[in-house]
Motif scaffolding. Structure first.
Motif, PDB file in Angstrom:
ATOM      1  N   VAL A  81       2.186  15.841  12.838  1.00  0.00           N
ATOM      2  CA  VAL A  81       1.159  16.853  12.682  1.00  0.00           C
ATOM      3  C   VAL A  81       0.155  16.742  13.815  1.00  0.00           C
ATOM      4  CG1 VAL A  81      -0.660  17.714  11.168  1.00  0.00           C
ATOM      5  CG2 VAL A  81       1.445  16.808  10.190  1.00  0.00           C
ATOM      6  N   THR A  82      -0.094  17.865  14.464  1.00  0.00           N
ATOM      7  CA  THR A  82      -1.119  17.903  15.496  1.00  0.00           C
ATOM      8  C   THR A  82      -2.109  18.994  15.144  1.00  0.00           C
ATOM      9  OG1 THR A  82       0.178  19.432  16.822  1.00  0.00           O
ATOM     10  CG2 THR A  82       0.428  17.094  17.322  1.00  0.00           C
ATOM     11  N   THR A  83      -3.303  18.833  15.616  1.00  0.00           N
ATOM     12  CA  THR A  83      -4.328  19.838  15.353  1.00  0.00           C
ATOM     13  C   THR A  83      -4.123  21.008  16.299  1.00  0.00           C
ATOM     14  OG1 THR A  83      -5.853  18.090  14.749  1.00  0.00           O
ATOM     15  CG2 THR A  83      -6.817  20.230  15.246  1.00  0.00           C
ATOM     16  N   PRO A  84      -4.023  22.224  15.791  1.00  0.00           N
ATOM     17  CA  PRO A  84      -3.840  23.375  16.668  1.00  0.00           C
ATOM     18  C   PRO A  84      -5.030  23.536  17.604  1.00  0.00           C
ATOM     19  CG  PRO A  84      -3.774  24.021  14.337  1.00  0.00           C
ATOM     20  CD  PRO A  84      -4.074  22.562  14.389  1.00  0.00           C
ATOM     21  N   SER A  85      -4.763  24.053  18.787  1.00  0.00           N
ATOM     22  CA  SER A  85      -5.841  24.220  19.760  1.00  0.00           C
ATOM     23  C   SER A  85      -6.858  25.259  19.299  1.00  0.00           C
ATOM     24  CB  SER A  85      -5.255  24.616  21.116  1.00  0.00           C
ATOM     25  OG  SER A  85      -4.532  25.836  20.981  1.00  0.00           O
ATOM     26  N   LYS A  89       1.662   9.721   6.900  1.00  0.00           N
ATOM     27  CA  LYS A  89       1.367   8.412   7.481  1.00  0.00           C
ATOM     28  C   LYS A  89       0.424   8.617   8.669  1.00  0.00           C
ATOM     29  CE  LYS A  89       3.525   4.156   8.961  1.00  0.00           C
ATOM     30  NZ  LYS A  89       4.782   3.445   9.190  1.00  0.00           N
ATOM     31  N   PHE A  90      -0.836   8.250   8.479  1.00  0.00           N
ATOM     32  CA  PHE A  90      -1.864   8.481   9.489  1.00  0.00           C
ATOM     33  C   PHE A  90      -1.525   7.853  10.836  1.00  0.00           C
ATOM     34  CE2 PHE A  90      -4.324   9.204   5.647  1.00  0.00           C
ATOM     35  CZ  PHE A  90      -5.052  10.323   5.995  1.00  0.00           C
ATOM     36  N   GLU A  91      -0.967   6.657  10.799  1.00  0.00           N
ATOM     37  CA  GLU A  91      -0.729   5.915  12.039  1.00  0.00           C
ATOM     38  C   GLU A  91       0.245   6.623  12.977  1.00  0.00           C
ATOM     39  OE1 GLU A  91      -1.897   3.304   8.708  1.00  0.00           O
ATOM     40  OE2 GLU A  91      -0.219   4.664   8.972  1.00  0.00           O
ATOM     41  N   THR A  92       1.229   7.318  12.417  1.00  0.00           N
ATOM     42  CA  THR A  92       2.272   7.935  13.238  1.00  0.00           C
ATOM     43  C   THR A  92       2.281   9.455  13.180  1.00  0.00           C
ATOM     44  OG1 THR A  92       3.906   7.880  11.466  1.00  0.00           O
ATOM     45  CG2 THR A  92       3.755   5.928  12.894  1.00  0.00           C
ATOM     46  N   LEU A 116       0.829  -1.196   0.000  1.00  0.00           N
ATOM     47  CA  LEU A 116       0.000   0.000   0.000  1.00  0.00           C
ATOM     48  C   LEU A 116       0.872   1.257   0.000  1.00  0.00           C
ATOM     49  CD1 LEU A 116      -2.785   1.305   0.102  1.00  0.00           C
ATOM     50  CD2 LEU A 116      -2.656   1.141   2.587  1.00  0.00           C
ATOM     51  N   THR A 117       1.915   1.254   0.829  1.00  0.00           N
ATOM     52  CA  THR A 117       2.787   2.433   0.903  1.00  0.00           C
ATOM     53  C   THR A 117       3.423   2.728  -0.446  1.00  0.00           C
ATOM     54  OG1 THR A 117       3.230   2.061   3.242  1.00  0.00           O
ATOM     55  CG2 THR A 117       4.815   3.410   2.048  1.00  0.00           C
ATOM     56  N   THR A 118       3.890   1.695  -1.118  1.00  0.00           N
ATOM     57  CA  THR A 118       4.519   1.883  -2.427  1.00  0.00           C
ATOM     58  C   THR A 118       3.519   2.446  -3.433  1.00  0.00           C
ATOM     59  OG1 THR A 118       6.040   0.079  -1.976  1.00  0.00           O
ATOM     60  CG2 THR A 118       5.764   0.705  -4.283  1.00  0.00           C
ATOM     61  N   THR A 119       2.299   1.965  -3.393  1.00  0.00           N
ATOM     62  CA  THR A 119       1.261   2.458  -4.299  1.00  0.00           C
ATOM     63  C   THR A 119       0.970   3.929  -4.046  1.00  0.00           C
ATOM     64  OG1 THR A 119       0.282   0.252  -4.415  1.00  0.00           O
ATOM     65  CG2 THR A 119      -1.111   2.098  -5.088  1.00  0.00           C
ATOM     66  N   VAL A 120       0.863   4.312  -2.792  1.00  0.00           N
ATOM     67  CA  VAL A 120       0.611   5.713  -2.437  1.00  0.00           C
ATOM     68  C   VAL A 120       1.767   6.588  -2.922  1.00  0.00           C
ATOM     69  CG1 VAL A 120       0.391   7.327  -0.498  1.00  0.00           C
ATOM     70  CG2 VAL A 120      -0.882   5.170  -0.485  1.00  0.00           C
ATOM     71  N   GLU A 121       2.990   6.151  -2.667  1.00  0.00           N
ATOM     72  CA  GLU A 121       4.159   6.926  -3.090  1.00  0.00           C
ATOM     73  C   GLU A 121       4.227   7.057  -4.605  1.00  0.00           C
ATOM     74  OE1 GLU A 121       7.360   4.846  -1.156  1.00  0.00           O
ATOM     75  OE2 GLU A 121       6.998   5.867   0.754  1.00  0.00           O
ATOM     76  N   GLU A 122       3.958   5.980  -5.320  1.00  0.00           N
ATOM     77  CA  GLU A 122       3.954   6.033  -6.785  1.00  0.00           C
ATOM     78  C   GLU A 122       2.884   6.994  -7.297  1.00  0.00           C
ATOM     79  OE1 GLU A 122       5.878   4.778  -9.311  1.00  0.00           O
ATOM     80  OE2 GLU A 122       7.258   4.309  -7.680  1.00  0.00           O
TER      81      GLU A 122
END
Length: 75
Positions: free
Chosen positions: A63-67, A39-42, A1-7
């Motif tokens: 990435v964090t959501t600003p307050s 990468k959503f997981e991390t 999946l990662t390779t497909t997304v990157e491509e």
């Protein structure tokens, strides 16, 4: 999946390069294109490094959501 997304990111960058406005901006060096994968997981962001032909982690890119962010209303 990662390779497909990157491509897919790389293919979309190539597509962007064919758009006349983008091509003109690239030709006059007034525009840079960057390929990023999130990468959503991390929460990590990986950027494409054309020198080594790989996606590499960008430093400090969790990435964090600003307050101050507001929630979107329900649809």
């Amino acid at each position: 999946l990662t390779t497909t997304v990157e491509e897919n990111v790389l293919v979309q960058l190539e597509n962007l390069r064919t758009h006349p406005v983008v091509a003109a901006g690239l030709a006059r060096k007034g525009l840079n294109l960057h390929g990023w994968v999130y990468k959503f997981e991390t929460g990590q962001v990986f950027g494409y490094d054309s020198q080594n032909g790989q996606f590499v982690p960008l430093e400090g890119t969790s990435v964090t959501t600003p307050s101050t962010a507001r929630e979107l209303p329900p649809i």
